[in-house]
Enzyme design. Sequence first.
Site, PDB file in Angstrom:
ATOM      1  N   GLU A   1       8.975  93.923 -30.686  1.00  0.00           N
ATOM      2  CA  GLU A   1       8.002  94.306 -29.649  1.00  0.00           C
ATOM      3  C   GLU A   1       8.613  94.126 -28.254  1.00  0.00           C
ATOM      4  OE1 GLU A   1       5.304  95.827 -30.526  1.00  0.00           O
ATOM      5  OE2 GLU A   1       4.697  95.092 -32.503  1.00  0.00           O
TER       6      GLU A   1
ATOM      7  N   HIS B   1       4.662  93.695 -39.579  1.00  0.00           N
ATOM      8  CA  HIS B   1       4.307  94.791 -38.676  1.00  0.00           C
ATOM      9  C   HIS B   1       5.472  95.133 -37.724  1.00  0.00           C
ATOM     10  CE1 HIS B   1       1.993  97.259 -35.953  1.00  0.00           C
ATOM     11  NE2 HIS B   1       2.307  96.449 -34.949  1.00  0.00           N
TER      12      HIS B   1
ATOM     13  N   HIS C   1       3.133 102.726 -38.819  1.00  0.00           N
ATOM     14  CA  HIS C   1       1.883 102.596 -39.583  1.00  0.00           C
ATOM     15  C   HIS C   1       1.974 103.310 -40.928  1.00  0.00           C
ATOM     16  CE1 HIS C   1      -0.630 101.650 -35.746  1.00  0.00           C
ATOM     17  NE2 HIS C   1      -0.136 100.557 -36.297  1.00  0.00           N
TER      18      HIS C   1
ATOM     19  N   LYS D   1      -7.049  93.413 -25.524  1.00  0.00           N
ATOM     20  CA  LYS D   1      -7.504  94.152 -26.718  1.00  0.00           C
ATOM     21  C   LYS D   1      -7.854  93.123 -27.778  1.00  0.00           C
ATOM     22  CE  LYS D   1      -4.961  98.474 -27.101  1.00  0.00           C
ATOM     23  NZ  LYS D   1      -4.097  99.202 -28.046  1.00  0.00           N
TER      24      LYS D   1
ATOM     25  N   LYS E   1       4.363  94.546 -19.793  1.00  0.00           N
ATOM     26  CA  LYS E   1       3.062  94.900 -20.368  1.00  0.00           C
ATOM     27  C   LYS E   1       1.954  94.748 -19.328  1.00  0.00           C
ATOM     28  CE  LYS E   1      -0.189  94.629 -24.083  1.00  0.00           C
ATOM     29  NZ  LYS E   1      -0.567  94.193 -25.405  1.00  0.00           N
TER      30      LYS E   1
ATOM     31  N   HIS F   1       4.951 102.939 -33.451  1.00  0.00           N
ATOM     32  CA  HIS F   1       3.811 102.589 -34.292  1.00  0.00           C
ATOM     33  C   HIS F   1       3.316 103.761 -35.147  1.00  0.00           C
ATOM     34  CE1 HIS F   1       3.984  99.092 -31.774  1.00  0.00           C
ATOM     35  NE2 HIS F   1       2.970  98.521 -32.386  1.00  0.00           N
TER      36      HIS F   1
ATOM     37  N   ARG G   1     -23.297  88.206 -25.867  1.00  0.00           N
ATOM     38  CA  ARG G   1     -22.823  89.367 -25.082  1.00  0.00           C
ATOM     39  C   ARG G   1     -21.600  89.062 -24.223  1.00  0.00           C
ATOM     40  NH1 ARG G   1     -28.403  90.432 -24.638  1.00  0.00           N
ATOM     41  NH2 ARG G   1     -28.933  92.091 -26.082  1.00  0.00           N
TER      42      ARG G   1
ATOM     43  N   ARG H   1      -1.108 103.328 -21.341  1.00  0.00           N
ATOM     44  CA  ARG H   1      -1.020 102.164 -22.248  1.00  0.00           C
ATOM     45  C   ARG H   1      -0.686 102.584 -23.670  1.00  0.00           C
ATOM     46  NH1 ARG H   1      -5.148  96.943 -22.636  1.00  0.00           N
ATOM     47  NH2 ARG H   1      -3.961  95.868 -24.249  1.00  0.00           N
TER      48      ARG H   1
ATOM     49  N   GLU I   1      -6.637 102.007 -22.121  1.00  0.00           N
ATOM     50  CA  GLU I   1      -5.809 102.935 -22.893  1.00  0.00           C
ATOM     51  C   GLU I   1      -6.314 104.376 -22.843  1.00  0.00           C
ATOM     52  OE1 GLU I   1      -4.022 101.196 -26.428  1.00  0.00           O
ATOM     53  OE2 GLU I   1      -3.934 103.179 -27.329  1.00  0.00           O
TER      54      GLU I   1
ATOM     55  N   ASN J   1       2.505 102.085 -27.983  1.00  0.00           N
ATOM     56  CA  ASN J   1       2.483 102.330 -29.435  1.00  0.00           C
ATOM     57  C   ASN J   1       3.763 103.019 -29.909  1.00  0.00           C
ATOM     58  OD1 ASN J   1      -0.138 101.244 -29.993  1.00  0.00           O
ATOM     59  ND2 ASN J   1      -0.951 102.997 -28.884  1.00  0.00           N
TER      60      ASN J   1
HETATM   61  N1  LIG Z   1      -4.369  92.770 -29.181  1.00  0.00           N
HETATM   62  C1  LIG Z   1      -3.215  93.369 -29.066  1.00  0.00           C
HETATM   63  O1  LIG Z   1      -2.898  93.965 -28.031  1.00  0.00           O
HETATM   64  C2  LIG Z   1      -2.251  93.283 -30.194  1.00  0.00           C
HETATM   65  C3  LIG Z   1      -0.927  93.701 -30.020  1.00  0.00           C
HETATM   66  C4  LIG Z   1      -0.043  93.564 -31.095  1.00  0.00           C
HETATM   67  C5  LIG Z   1      -0.481  93.017 -32.291  1.00  0.00           C
HETATM   68  N2  LIG Z   1      -1.771  92.622 -32.417  1.00  0.00           N
HETATM   69  C6  LIG Z   1      -2.255  92.030 -33.670  1.00  0.00           C
HETATM   70  O2  LIG Z   1      -1.536  90.832 -33.876  1.00  0.00           O
HETATM   71  C7  LIG Z   1      -1.492  90.554 -35.274  1.00  0.00           C
HETATM   72  C8  LIG Z   1      -0.086  90.144 -35.639  1.00  0.00           C
HETATM   73  O3  LIG Z   1       0.215  88.969 -34.936  1.00  0.00           O
HETATM   74  P1  LIG Z   1       1.333  87.956 -35.446  1.00  0.00           P
HETATM   75  O4  LIG Z   1       2.562  88.704 -35.726  1.00  0.00           O
HETATM   76  O5  LIG Z   1       1.337  86.841 -34.479  1.00  0.00           O
HETATM   77  O6  LIG Z   1       0.777  87.523 -36.871  1.00  0.00           O
HETATM   78  P2  LIG Z   1      -0.068  86.240 -37.370  1.00  0.00           P
HETATM   79  O7  LIG Z   1      -1.087  85.862 -36.389  1.00  0.00           O
HETATM   80  O8  LIG Z   1      -0.521  86.565 -38.747  1.00  0.00           O
HETATM   81  O9  LIG Z   1       1.044  85.102 -37.429  1.00  0.00           O
HETATM   82  C9  LIG Z   1       2.095  85.225 -38.359  1.00  0.00           C
HETATM   83  C10 LIG Z   1       2.239  83.959 -39.208  1.00  0.00           C
HETATM   84  O10 LIG Z   1       2.848  82.937 -38.413  1.00  0.00           O
HETATM   85  C11 LIG Z   1       2.054  81.745 -38.478  1.00  0.00           C
HETATM   86  N3  LIG Z   1       2.314  81.020 -37.246  1.00  0.00           N
HETATM   87  C12 LIG Z   1       1.712  81.177 -36.044  1.00  0.00           C
HETATM   88  N4  LIG Z   1       2.309  80.415 -35.134  1.00  0.00           N
HETATM   89  C13 LIG Z   1       3.296  79.744 -35.762  1.00  0.00           C
HETATM   90  C14 LIG Z   1       4.265  78.813 -35.343  1.00  0.00           C
HETATM   91  N5  LIG Z   1       4.365  78.440 -34.060  1.00  0.00           N
HETATM   92  N6  LIG Z   1       5.137  78.317 -36.259  1.00  0.00           N
HETATM   93  C15 LIG Z   1       5.080  78.727 -37.562  1.00  0.00           C
HETATM   94  N7  LIG Z   1       4.194  79.626 -38.007  1.00  0.00           N
HETATM   95  C16 LIG Z   1       3.315  80.131 -37.111  1.00  0.00           C
HETATM   96  C17 LIG Z   1       0.672  82.265 -38.672  1.00  0.00           C
HETATM   97  O11 LIG Z   1      -0.191  81.256 -39.154  1.00  0.00           O
HETATM   98  C18 LIG Z   1       0.915  83.390 -39.674  1.00  0.00           C
HETATM   99  O12 LIG Z   1       1.068  82.871 -40.958  1.00  0.00           O
HETATM  100  C19 LIG Z   1      -1.966  91.799 -35.989  1.00  0.00           C
HETATM  101  O13 LIG Z   1      -3.257  91.578 -36.494  1.00  0.00           O
HETATM  102  C20 LIG Z   1      -1.977  92.860 -34.898  1.00  0.00           C
HETATM  103  O14 LIG Z   1      -2.999  93.820 -35.104  1.00  0.00           O
HETATM  104  C21 LIG Z   1      -2.657  92.736 -31.398  1.00  0.00           C
END
Ligand SMILES: NC(=O)c1ccc[n+]([C@@H]2O[C@H](COP(=O)([O-])OP(=O)(O)OC[C@H]3O[C@@H](n4cnc5c(N)ncnc54)[C@H](O)[C@@H]3O)[C@@H](O)[C@H]2O)c1
Length: 349
Positions: free
Chosen positions: A176, A252, A239, A134, A214, A235, A112, A228, A224, A232
Amino acid sequence: MQVNIALKKTVDTSYDITIDAIPKMHFDTKVAIVTNPKVAGLHLGYLLSKITAKELYIITVPDGEEYKNQKSIDTILESLFNHRFNRKSMLIAFGGGVIGDMTGYAASIYQRGINFIQVPTTLLSQVDASVGGKTGMNNSYGKNLIGAFHQPQGVYIDPLFLTTLPSREFGAGVAEIIKMAVTFNKEFFNFLETADLNNASVLQEAIKQAVQTKANVVAQDEKEHGLRAALNYGHTFGHVIENETKYKTYLHGEAVAIGMVMANETAVSMGLMNKGEALRIKNLLEKYNLPTCYKIENTHNFYETFFLDKKSSDASITFIIPVGIGDVKITDAIEKDLVLSVLNQFGES
Ligand SMILES: NC(=O)c1ccc[n+]([C@@H]2O[C@H](COP(=O)([O-])OP(=O)(O)OC[C@H]3O[C@@H](n4cnc5c(N)ncnc54)[C@H](O)[C@@H]3O)[C@@H](O)[C@H]2O)c1
């Protein structure tokens, strides 16, 4: 008969975000670092040189958005059970947003809720995903449809990790950053226009400003309910582009970049932004090689796909429309004809 359960919450879940080399940290508890093989191969040695704990474990899940699912969550939870983690134990999310979201979600449901900290390693996760609590995962119905708000105990943003990031991943993070500036912070946007984010100290300043922007938003609207959602921006359109291209063509952040251009054109049509401002944003995106064009084959299909977005209801679509640079409007009352005329402009490109 009625019984009242008094649940006035007074818990302070504030935390610090450190943007600097990771400090040495010791934990008097069991700790598990959750990561993937790519990040572990590049940077785990460095992280381990900074961390000591009563017991320290590494949990590895496969790399990629397609593994942001229940199976990976089960891998994490099973490891925690096997090592008899308890409610005082700590998880460390070590990777990009995928790892951060899944580790946070596993932390939110294990017994939990246990503590976790974020050590984000992509630019996108440093400026966005690791901040604000999130957490979640995907399922066959869509992205991030399962999750929880669960704030970390702290976030450690070490710019050193970015030295190994592929340039497209870097650009996706810049998108972003630009998003934060356009929606909430005009001075920051002005700074970005003249800044060179390929310079390490300039980048560190930009990360700080994006995170601060942020953090201010999350502090006002953690769950949100309103403000917040403005994060988006780009987005709603993005999307649909991801959906149409089956998540294969664009990262993305790249789809969001095109989405921002579409939202800007909508703002121009509504008289909320002038063409000069829209051009400044487009130019800034292009400075970091982000895509700003997309050929819409069928505007009606594109419009219908908006309804798959979880921010939209059956009857209306929620749009985040910039008001000039530095302000934003959240609305579900844009005429379909106006949106279609904007989409038609992209149909011709
Ligand atoms: N929680 C939130 O508020 C929030 C906000 C925006 C996005 N997200 C989520 O984040 C995700 C996208 O994140 P992302 O863009 O970091 O993608 P990711 O986590 O898939 O990383 C992208 C790639 O880079 C690699 N990588 C990571 N660090 C590295 C480094 N230092 N050097 C080389 N390669 C590296 C990873 O292994 C992966 O292959 C999505 O799932 C999205 O839904 C969440």
